[in-house]
Design an enzyme around this catalytic site. Structure first.
Site, PDB file in Angstrom:
ATOM      1  CB  CYS A   1      -0.975   7.695   9.362  1.00 49.19           C
ATOM      2  SG  CYS A   1      -2.647   7.633  10.002  1.00 49.19           S
TER       3      CYS A   1
ATOM      4  NE  ARG B   1       1.997   6.644   4.072  1.00 49.09           N
ATOM      5  CZ  ARG B   1       2.267   5.349   4.135  1.00 49.09           C
ATOM      6  NH1 ARG B   1       3.090   4.822   3.271  1.00 49.09           N
ATOM      7  NH2 ARG B   1       1.717   4.583   5.051  1.00 49.09           N
TER       8      ARG B   1
ATOM      9  CD1 TRP C   1      -6.634   9.620   4.754  1.00 46.21           C
ATOM     10  CD2 TRP C   1      -7.286   7.761   5.808  1.00 46.21           C
ATOM     11  NE1 TRP C   1      -7.685   9.088   4.056  1.00 46.21           N
ATOM     12  CE2 TRP C   1      -8.100   7.951   4.674  1.00 46.21           C
ATOM     13  CE3 TRP C   1      -7.514   6.647   6.610  1.00 46.21           C
ATOM     14  CZ2 TRP C   1      -9.126   7.080   4.332  1.00 46.21           C
ATOM     15  CZ3 TRP C   1      -8.536   5.776   6.279  1.00 46.21           C
ATOM     16  CH2 TRP C   1      -9.331   5.996   5.142  1.00 46.21           C
TER      17      TRP C   1
ATOM     18  CG  ASN D   1       1.426   5.368  10.191  1.00 48.12           C
ATOM     19  OD1 ASN D   1       1.197   6.460  10.704  1.00 48.12           O
ATOM     20  ND2 ASN D   1       2.174   5.213   9.108  1.00 48.12           N
ATOM     21  N   GLY D   2      -1.812   2.813  11.977  1.00 48.49           N
ATOM     22  CA  GLY D   2      -2.471   1.533  12.258  1.00 48.49           C
ATOM     23  C   GLY D   2      -3.627   1.755  13.210  1.00 48.49           C
TER      24      GLY D   2
ATOM     25  CD  GLU E   1      -8.214   1.146 -12.719  1.00 55.55           C
ATOM     26  OE1 GLU E   1      -8.829   0.645 -11.767  1.00 55.55           O
ATOM     27  OE2 GLU E   1      -7.269   1.943 -12.562  1.00 55.55           O
TER      28      GLU E   1
ATOM     29  CE  LYS F   1      -7.337   5.202 -11.191  1.00 55.75           C
ATOM     30  NZ  LYS F   1      -7.060   3.868 -10.842  1.00 55.75           N
TER      31      LYS F   1
ATOM     32  CD  GLU G   1      -9.042   5.819  -7.229  1.00 58.35           C
ATOM     33  OE1 GLU G   1      -8.603   5.566  -8.365  1.00 58.35           O
ATOM     34  OE2 GLU G   1      -8.465   5.483  -6.188  1.00 58.35           O
TER      35      GLU G   1
ATOM     36  CG  HIS H   1     -30.037  -7.976 -16.995  1.00 52.89           C
ATOM     37  ND1 HIS H   1     -31.124  -8.788 -17.218  1.00 52.89           N
ATOM     38  CD2 HIS H   1     -29.101  -8.342 -17.915  1.00 52.89           C
ATOM     39  CE1 HIS H   1     -30.853  -9.620 -18.219  1.00 52.89           C
ATOM     40  NE2 HIS H   1     -29.630  -9.358 -18.661  1.00 52.89           N
TER      41      HIS H   1
ATOM     42  CE  LYS I   1      -0.025   4.878  -4.971  1.00 47.73           C
ATOM     43  NZ  LYS I   1      -0.833   4.684  -6.185  1.00 47.73           N
TER      44      LYS I   1
HETATM   45  O1  M6R Z   1      -1.446  -0.973  -2.961  1.00 46.75           O
HETATM   46  P1  M6R Z   1      -2.574  -1.786  -3.490  1.00 46.75           P
HETATM   47  O2  M6R Z   1      -2.472  -2.097  -4.925  1.00 46.75           O
HETATM   48  O3  M6R Z   1      -2.819  -3.038  -2.683  1.00 46.75           O
HETATM   49  O4  M6R Z   1      -3.857  -0.874  -3.297  1.00 46.75           O
HETATM   50  C1  M6R Z   1      -5.135  -1.353  -3.562  1.00 46.75           C
HETATM   51  C2  M6R Z   1      -6.112  -0.205  -3.661  1.00 46.75           C
HETATM   52  O5  M6R Z   1      -6.183   0.488  -2.452  1.00 46.75           O
HETATM   53  C3  M6R Z   1      -5.740   0.770  -4.778  1.00 46.75           C
HETATM   54  O6  M6R Z   1      -5.644   0.136  -6.011  1.00 46.75           O
HETATM   55  C4  M6R Z   1      -6.780   1.896  -4.861  1.00 46.75           C
HETATM   56  O7  M6R Z   1      -7.999   1.404  -5.322  1.00 46.75           O
HETATM   57  C5  M6R Z   1      -6.237   3.007  -5.748  1.00 46.75           C
HETATM   58  N1  M6R Z   1      -6.570   4.271  -5.185  1.00 46.75           N
HETATM   59  C6  M6R Z   1      -6.747   2.940  -7.138  1.00 46.75           C
HETATM   60  O8  M6R Z   1      -6.436   4.040  -7.912  1.00 46.75           O
END
Ligand code: M6R
Length: 612
Positions: A2, A27, A74, A100-101, A483, A487, A490, A506, A607
């Site tokens: 949020c 965000r 969110w 938020n929260g 990673e 990516k 995502e 395996h 985000k």
């Molecule tokens: O702000 P942070 O680095 O703590 O965030 C951690 C993850 O939420 C963040 O890396 C998330 O996996 C991203 N969307 C990756 O692209």
């Protein structure tokens, strides 16, 4: 997660709030709303969907006034809907709140309010807040005190903004566990959940601490702590140029941030390397003698930052004698990790606001373990709760998919490892010079990869349509494979798995067929693992997988196995992930583009994940 924006001052709040919400769009959100004060009444407009929809609603049913609060939601408690969108009000409509929260005890609070005759119009946890404030305001006659007392009865996390029909020119704010920043203007104040919302408005900010409640009027600011004692805050410069949060001609923030990587890494090197032979690092309040004798490090982080942590573990163990563990924040806090004050905790986070990482840090501090954070956001909660900070200084990362923050985290781990190794006598001065010489070549190597965009785009166009993709790497490039797969899923929504190549037989080998793209990272040419990696690629070939290889320029052996090959310049194996991952970022980027996705705002993602 949020987003919150609030404004009190002489101007109409609505355009300011909408502009702020647009700046927080990155965000992630699924509904939005605004509330403003006008002539003793609170006017609310809110809707499910994107900000464009809220804009249409405001055109059809205009409101104006000041002060005002606004929100992008969110969904956590209750689906995205008009009713669940913020702001929420109390039954009289006099108090409007954006939150938020998560209020964890909202069910019991709601039950006791229903017993008092209140009825609720949403499924959210947040709606209890304006109701509670209304009750406490009736008891105390003072809104600041009412807000403080209302929040004392809650359990969980919040950052919030509140306006009331009883008080023109006044906005309230509070935080516990979720970030909130106050922007200081000329006879005007702003609140926001994140600095980018304020970049074009103010140059100085105050970061509220947990438990604090603030009253803002054009005349000034009052902050109290959870016990009602007055707190004084010194304003600090915002520290980010407005252009940094601009797309600078790129089609998306993500593409801009991918291209910023050579500059970000160069400036990290410049900031921490003196005369090519010494690492400069401020250990904050962590004693250097502690770092000299520490035998154990535990790294905690989430998502992409977790993969950076895996890399950090590999490098620290490779170059020092320290035993290193690496944990997901969400797991660390619920297992029974064995550590004490003699263990160094390293928390890695772009935002510095990730709830699971912060909870792990608090657990560590509770046991007296010193915390060093690798973080990108000055003033963030993580920074304020750490004894030392290695800033990644990548500038605001707006794209939801992390790119430049990741390579900056890898660079930070490399530099910190060198620092520790020298401090402890485990890295000789000549070895450091060699390592630094190799690391200095990374930004140029990334430039080369960035120039291969057309080729990578062609490969993405060819392979994006399948249901799934497998990413394989070994040792330093196992985290790279993880990673790369993250990516891809995502932003392109193609299912993707990252695997240690040696582990493939395996289990995942069962998935391989002529429909499965398998991205193989084969850059460790002078290493015992190179031949082993090629054998793994042959295992894929024998099962007719579609092989895409990332290899060093001119590698014929790898080329012979590959349907497609992305050549990257050779750099020392330890640092090859910084280069290889850029190729994988671009591959994911163009796959997402070919699939027609909204790259900067991928579905369901936020985000910074400020809830557990
Ligand atoms: O702000 P942070 O680095 O703590 O965030 C951690 C993850 O939420 C963040 O890396 C998330 O996996 C991203 N969307 C990756 O692209």
């Amino acid at each position: 997660m949020c987003g919150i924006v609030g404004y009190v001052g002489p101007c109409d709040a609505v355009p300011i709030l909408m502009d702020g919400l647009h700046r927080l769009e990155y965000r992630g959100y699924d509904s939005a709303g605004v509330a403003v004060y006008h002539q003793g009444t609170i006017h609310v407009r809110k809707t499910a969907g994107r900000l464009e929809r809220l804009g249409e609603l405001l055109s059809a049913e205009p409101i104006s006034g000041t002060p005002g609060i606004a929100h992008t939601r969110w969904a956590t408690h209750g689906e995205p809907s008009d009713a669940n969108a913020h702001p929420h009000t109390d039954p009289s409509g006099k108090f409007a709140v954006v939150h938020n929260g998560i209020i964890e005890n909202y069910r019991e609070l709601r039950r006791s309010l229903i017993d008092l005759g209140h009825s609720f119009s949403s499924q959210t946890d947040s709606e209890v807040i304006p109701h509670l404030v209304a009750v406490k305001r009736a008891e105390t006659g003072d809104t600041l005190e009412a807000l403080r007392l209302a929040l004392k009865s809650t359990r969980g996390a919040y950052a919030l903004g509140l306006i009331t029909a009883d008080e023109p020119d006044t906005i309230y704010a509070a935080r516990e566990g979720s970030p909130l920043v106050i922007g200081i203007g000329e006879k005007e104040y702003f609140i926001a959940s994140d600095v980018p919302a304020l970049l074009n408005r103010v140059s100085r900010v105050i970061y509220l601490n947990d438990g604090e409640v603030a009253r803002l009027t054009p005349e000034g600011l009052t902050v109290i702590d959870s016990d009602g004692r007055t707190v004084r805050h010194a304003a600090v410069p915002i520290g980010i140029a407005e252009e940094a949060a601009d797309r600078a001609g790129f089609e998306t923030f993500m593409l801009k941030e991918i291209h910023e990587q050579p500059r970000v890494l160069r400036s990290l090197l410049d900031g921490h390397v003196r005369n090519g032979e010494e690492i400069v690092f401020d250990t904050g309040t962590i004693d250097r003698s502690f770092l000299r004798r520490v035998e154990r490090i535990m790294i905690v982080s989430c998502g992409t930052a977790f993969y950076a942590g895996l890399y950090g573990k590999l490098l620290l163990e490779h170059l020092t004698e320290i035993a290193v563990e690496c944990d997901l924040g969400s797991e660390f806090r619920y297992r029974a990790p064995k550590f004490d004050r003699n263990t160094l905790i390293i928390a890695v986070s772009q935002s510095g606001e990730t709830a699971d990482t912060l909870a792990s840090v608090r657990m560590a501090r509770g046991r007296g373990a010193p915390v060093l954070s690798i973080c990108n956001v000055p003033g963030s909660t993580l920074v304020r709760e750490s004894q030392a900070v290695f800033y990644t200084n990548a500038g605001p990362e707006i794209g939801v998919a992390s790119t430049k923050a990741f390579t900056a985290q890898l660079m930070a781990f490399a530099l910190f490892t060198f620092y520790l190794g020298r401090l402890r006598g485990e890295i000789a001065s000549t070895q450091l010079q060699e390592l630094l010489g190799a690391l200095q070549r990374v930004p140029d190597a990334i430039h080369y990869v960035l120039n291969s965009t057309a080729l990578i785009r062609g490969i993405a166009d060819k392979h994006h349509a399948g249901p799934s993709a497998l990413y394989l790497g070994r040792r330093f490039n196992f985290p790279t494979a993880l990673e790369g797969a993250l990516k891809n899923k995502e932003i392109s929504y193609q299912h993707a798995e990252g695997y240690a190549a040696g582990e493939m037989k395996h289990g995942p080998i069962a998935l391989i067929s002529e429909y499965m793209p398998v991205i193989c990272i084969c850059t460790a040419t002078e290493d015992e693992l190179y031949e082993k990696m090629l054998s793994n690629v042959k295992e894929v070939q024998a099962r007719h997988g579609r092989i895409i290889v990332v290899a060093n320029t001119g590698d014929q052996a790898a080329a012979e196995l590959a349907e497609d090959i992305i050549y990257v310049p050779k750099v020392r194996e330890e640092f090859s992930p910084l280069v290889n991952v850029v190729a994988l970022q671009l591959l994911a980027y163009y796959a997402a583009q070919a699939r027609g996705n909204d790259i900067d705002k991928p579905r369901n993602l936020a985000k910074s994940v400020t809830v557990e």
